[in-house]
Write an enzyme that holds these catalytic residues in place. Structure first.
Site, PDB file in Angstrom:
ATOM      1  N   CYS A  57      25.981  29.478  23.443  1.00 46.41           N
ATOM      2  CA  CYS A  57      27.332  29.387  23.619  1.00 46.41           C
ATOM      3  C   CYS A  57      27.564  29.491  25.068  1.00 46.41           C
ATOM      4  O   CYS A  57      27.194  30.369  25.753  1.00 46.41           O
ATOM      5  CB  CYS A  57      27.733  30.434  23.084  1.00 46.41           C
ATOM      6  SG  CYS A  57      29.519  31.016  23.120  1.00 46.41           S
ATOM      7  N   CYS A  60      30.024  32.361  25.879  1.00 46.53           N
ATOM      8  CA  CYS A  60      29.040  33.613  25.810  1.00 46.53           C
ATOM      9  C   CYS A  60      28.084  33.850  27.271  1.00 46.53           C
ATOM     10  O   CYS A  60      27.918  34.909  27.604  1.00 46.53           O
ATOM     11  CB  CYS A  60      27.933  33.822  24.581  1.00 46.53           C
ATOM     12  SG  CYS A  60      28.997  34.127  23.312  1.00 46.53           S
ATOM     13  N   ASP A 464      21.185  11.095  63.826  1.00 41.27           N
ATOM     14  CA  ASP A 464      20.089  11.182  64.742  1.00 41.27           C
ATOM     15  C   ASP A 464      19.409   9.578  65.156  1.00 41.27           C
ATOM     16  O   ASP A 464      19.821   8.901  63.796  1.00 41.27           O
ATOM     17  CB  ASP A 464      18.823  12.060  64.547  1.00 41.27           C
ATOM     18  CG  ASP A 464      17.587  12.017  65.268  1.00 41.27           C
ATOM     19  OD1 ASP A 464      17.921  12.282  66.612  1.00 41.27           O
ATOM     20  OD2 ASP A 464      16.484  11.731  64.888  1.00 41.27           O
ATOM     21  N   ASP A 658      15.782  13.812  60.693  1.00 34.32           N
ATOM     22  CA  ASP A 658      14.525  13.945  60.070  1.00 34.32           C
ATOM     23  C   ASP A 658      14.099  15.258  59.267  1.00 34.32           C
ATOM     24  O   ASP A 658      13.080  15.394  58.906  1.00 34.32           O
ATOM     25  CB  ASP A 658      13.398  13.492  61.099  1.00 34.32           C
ATOM     26  CG  ASP A 658      13.203  14.503  62.223  1.00 34.32           C
ATOM     27  OD1 ASP A 658      13.765  15.559  62.358  1.00 34.32           O
ATOM     28  OD2 ASP A 658      12.491  14.089  63.176  1.00 34.32           O
ATOM     29  N   ASP A 662      15.486  18.448  64.106  1.00 33.55           N
ATOM     30  CA  ASP A 662      16.714  18.466  64.136  1.00 33.55           C
ATOM     31  C   ASP A 662      17.601  19.725  63.382  1.00 33.55           C
ATOM     32  O   ASP A 662      18.658  19.730  62.883  1.00 33.55           O
ATOM     33  CB  ASP A 662      17.393  17.319  63.342  1.00 33.55           C
ATOM     34  CG  ASP A 662      17.220  16.117  64.227  1.00 33.55           C
ATOM     35  OD1 ASP A 662      17.532  16.318  65.406  1.00 33.55           O
ATOM     36  OD2 ASP A 662      16.721  15.125  63.806  1.00 33.55           O
TER      37      ASP A 662
END
Length: 764
Positions: A57, A60, A464, A658, A662
């Site tokens: 449910c 619930c 990049d 990458d 970075d």
């Protein structure tokens, strides 16, 4: 030299669990990270995962989540209805046992038929306890008609007898007393479990759930002598619930199949024999045998054999990959034809397939703003409709002349039947999870519904250069010596300088040198961030790097323009010449920029540590809007800050890198996307989205998947609320009957669930 090789020396701090530079870092856009989401590996002292076996449910489930979050010592709680999992972020680990007991009580009170199973917890040090503890020993063995989408024998017999009794009393004529008894018997046989559960829930203070609404509606119909309609409504409710839960279970299975990359066994080599064991039993350094047609169970390196691998389960790419001795392989790949012997390099818990499965499973704990809105909406929607239905039943007979109570009560009962919000509570999370699953199948790992939804509003994509838009396969293309030095000597000095670096540029110089390097001759190795390297070799000081290194060292150098990366070399402060290293643009980089612009991205930008000539040349070839070159690591973050200030308040900024070098900008961007994440632990940990291949075009594919998922989610919202609104209005006017109301509840939910599953079938 490209600054990516020089980032290790930067002082750092942690933001959002990632190592970033000491430059100013602003918190990500609030719609992405501000909500109280759970990341099981990055927050709090301890995370507990609790399996709620038998949870069926959605309403619930939302109550369990809400009440669990209010337990003292719990920082946050998030329920994954699809995987039937409750994830708790616990602040006070000393209260762990008490918190588990509180959860047990909450689940038992709201859903007494659910088993509570505790999964292993994650600690801050990364260790994990995999023990499964069954804590709900007093589990009731009661099954109701719509649990797991199937009926047990007793339920089936009761439902069948109820249908027979209903059919007899509907077709044949009986006295009013006998007719009432037959209708009552059929009603109790068909809906007795719903009635019983509603009574129990009322005793627990749980009033506004679907069981209560159906019982009030059908008992009310009995009270105004609408016997056939009362029984029929309960019958079709039960049938509708059965098909709805069947659809949800099938959806769960479809998503599980979509990510069915977990290996079942490993063939471990023990002397001259082969033993079949669980992947968890294999240790680093063990040798395993993978036969044709089998999945590779753990990451490793091929030591013997030759074969073709199907990598599509991880990368989404159909192209086969040939491997032989010396090649690295990843868990989840399928061996197509040859017999392979593999030396294991990672335990199963640290393998690629384990990390991917963990990432996808936990993605649902980071809910999209739309999911959070629907959860809040459903909490208030049902009580409001119940209050309106009560007003509809009692006020018109008082204030409208000639209005009868029975007539308006019937209209009010229609209100009650249609008011259950299950269509939204189930289908919206299912839509997002389906979108995440579909993206995963295409080699795009999205770490949460919040990031998937944020991808719909991307205005700026910042790339990049090296390894993202270019292949990072560098080759020495020019060697230009000065001052009576040979090319070989210049290359030798550069090779010694780069001997400790693993950057692609360093690798290309060492490869071009082609001789073994005695590292014992290298002294005083020093990386100068964003500039280059300084060493001593054979008593001489060697500098190798970019123009900034030459300027800061007060060394006159030859200023050259080239489409490649320039590495200047100086010995004992004397300039000896330069080496040109060229990188190649990826085949689909230009197509990526075009695709992004076609789907509404306003600006594409490149940030690089490379020289301006190289940066401008790449940007021109790809059609980028802007390029910023010769940036140090902290300058990339500062430049991203500037770019962010120029976009609209609701727009999102993506940074694509990458995932290894970075981290500062990946952390700062609204959405950080790591390229080429396959086999890279750092990439999987660093970003919000991980592209498992080296194809930048999948950035556009990820945005398309996000847009399609959002479209499907809003189709369900508009459809569900629209149908319910129409039926509510027609019911109030006396036009709609309970038959339409039942369709507005279970019928709409079923259609919404089936529509949500289309999110998995996303195009690349």
């Amino acid at each position: 030299m490209d600054t990516k090789a020089k980032e290790k020396s930067i002082s750092s701090i942690k933001v959002k669990g990632k190592i970033i530079s000491n430059a100013k870092v602003k918190e990500k856009n609030s719609s992405v990270v501000k909500s109280r989401q759970i990341d099981p590996k990055k927050q709090g002292d301890i995370t507990k995962e609790i399996i709620l076996e038998g949870l069926c449910c959605a309403n619930c489930a939302a109550k369990i989540e809400r009440e669990s979050a209010n337990i003292a010592g719990v920082q946050a709680a998030s329920i994954n209805f699809i995987l039937k999992k409750l994830i708790l972020e616990i602040e006070d680990k000393n209260r762990l046992k008490e918190i588990i007991e509180e959860v047990k009580k909450i689940v038992k009170r709201i859903e007494p038929d659910v088993k509570v199973i505790i999964e292993g917890h994650h600690k801050k040090d990364g260790s994990e306890n995999h023990a499964h503890v069954l804590v709900n020993e007093d589990h009731h063995e009661h099954h109701h008609a719509h649990e797991h989408g199937e009926l047990d024998k007793d339920d089936f017999v009761k439902l069948a007898l109820g249908i027979v009794a209903f059919g007899i009393v509907t077709v044949l004529k009986f006295t009013p007393g006998v007719e009432f008894v037959l209708y009552l018997v059929s009603y109790l046989l068909i809906g007795g479990d719903v009635l019983l559960k509603a009574i129990k829930n009322i005793g627990k203070g749980q009033i506004f759930d679907e069981n209560f609404l159906m019982c009030i509606a059908t008992v009310g119909a009995f009270s105004i002598k609408q016997f056939p309609e009362a029984v029929a409504v309960m019958l079709f409710y039960q049938i509708g619930e059965f098909f709805q839960d069947l659809a949800v279970d099938r959806s769960r299975k479809s998503i599980a199949d979509l990510m069915n990359i977990r290996p079942d066994f490993a063939n471990i080599k023990a002397g001259q024999s082969i033993k079949k064991v669980s992947p968890e039993e294999v240790k680093v350094g063990d040798f395993i045998i993978v036969k044709p047609g089998e999945k590779i169970p753990l990451d490793g390196k091929v030591t013997d054999g030759k074969s073709v691998l199907d990598t599509s389960a991880l990368t989404g790419e159909a192209a086969p990959r040939e491997v032989s001795a010396g090649h690295p392989v990843l868990s989840g790949f399928i061996n197509k034809n040859g017999l392979l012997t593999i030396k294991v390099t990672k335990e199963f818990g640290e393998s690629t397939v384990a990390k991917i499965l963990d990432l996808v499973e936990n993605a649902s704990s980071k809910k999209a703003p739309t999911e959070n809105f629907i959860t809040r909406f459903a909490r208030y929607y049902t009580p409001v409709v119940v209050i309106l239905s009560a007003a509809l039943a009692f006020l018109p007979p008082i204030f409208i002349s000639g209005a009868t109570f029975s007539e308006w009560l019937y209209r009010a009962l229609v209100f009650l039947v249609v008011s259950c919000p299950c269509a939204l509570v189930v289908s919206i999370p299912l839509g997002f999870f389906g979108g995440i699953g579909g993206a995963s199948k295409n080699g795009v790992l999205v770490k949460g519904g919040n990031y998937l939804e944020a991808l719909n509003n991307v205005e700026v994509v910042v790339f990049d250069k090296t390894g993202t838009l270019t292949k990072a396969v560098f080759k020495v293309t020019e060697i230009n010596p000065k001052e009576n030095i040979t090319k070989a000597e210049l290359l030798e000095y550069a090779a010694f300088a780069e001997s400790y670096s693993n950057h692609p540029i360093a690798t290309s110089i060492i490869t071009a040198y082609g001789k073994s390097i005695n590292k014992n001759e290298v002294e005083g190795y020093n990386e100068i961030s964003g500039q280059g390297l300084k060493i001593r070799v054979r008593g001489k000081e060697v500098l190798a790097g970019n123009t900034k290194l030459m300027i800061d060292s007060n060394i006159p150098y030859e200023d050259v323009e080239s489409t490649g990366t320039i590495v200047h070399v100086a010995v004992n402060k004397k300039y000896l010449g330069y080496i040109v290293i060229s990188d190649e643009i990826k085949e689909d980089s230009a197509k990526t920029i075009q695709a992004l612009k076609s789907i509404g991205v306003k600006k594409t930008i490149m940030l690089t540590g490379d020289n301006k000539t190289v940066g401008d040349n790449v940007a021109k070839q790809l059609g980028l809007d802007e390029v910023y070159s010769e940036l140090l690591p902290h300058q990339k973050v500062e430049k991203l800050e500037e770019i962010d200030q120029k976009k609209s308040r609701s727009g999102k900024l993506i940074f694509v890198g990458d995932g290894i070098n970075d981290a500062p900008v990946l952390a700062r961007a609204d959405i950080g996307i790591a390229m080429g994440g396959i086999g890279s632990d750092a990439a999987i940990e660093a970003a919000d989205v991980v592209i498992m291949t080296d194809e930048p075009s999948k950035v556009a594919a990820a945005i398309k998947i996000a847009k399609r998922t959002k479209s499907i989610v809003w189709q369900n919202i508009v459809f569900a609320l629209g149908v319910k609104a129409v039926i509510l209005v027609l019911g109030a006017l006396g036009v709609a009957t309970m038959w339409e109301a039942v369709f507005g509840d279970v019928g709409v939910a079923l259609i919404a669930v089936l529509n949500a599953m289309r999110a998995m079938k996303t195009e690349r």
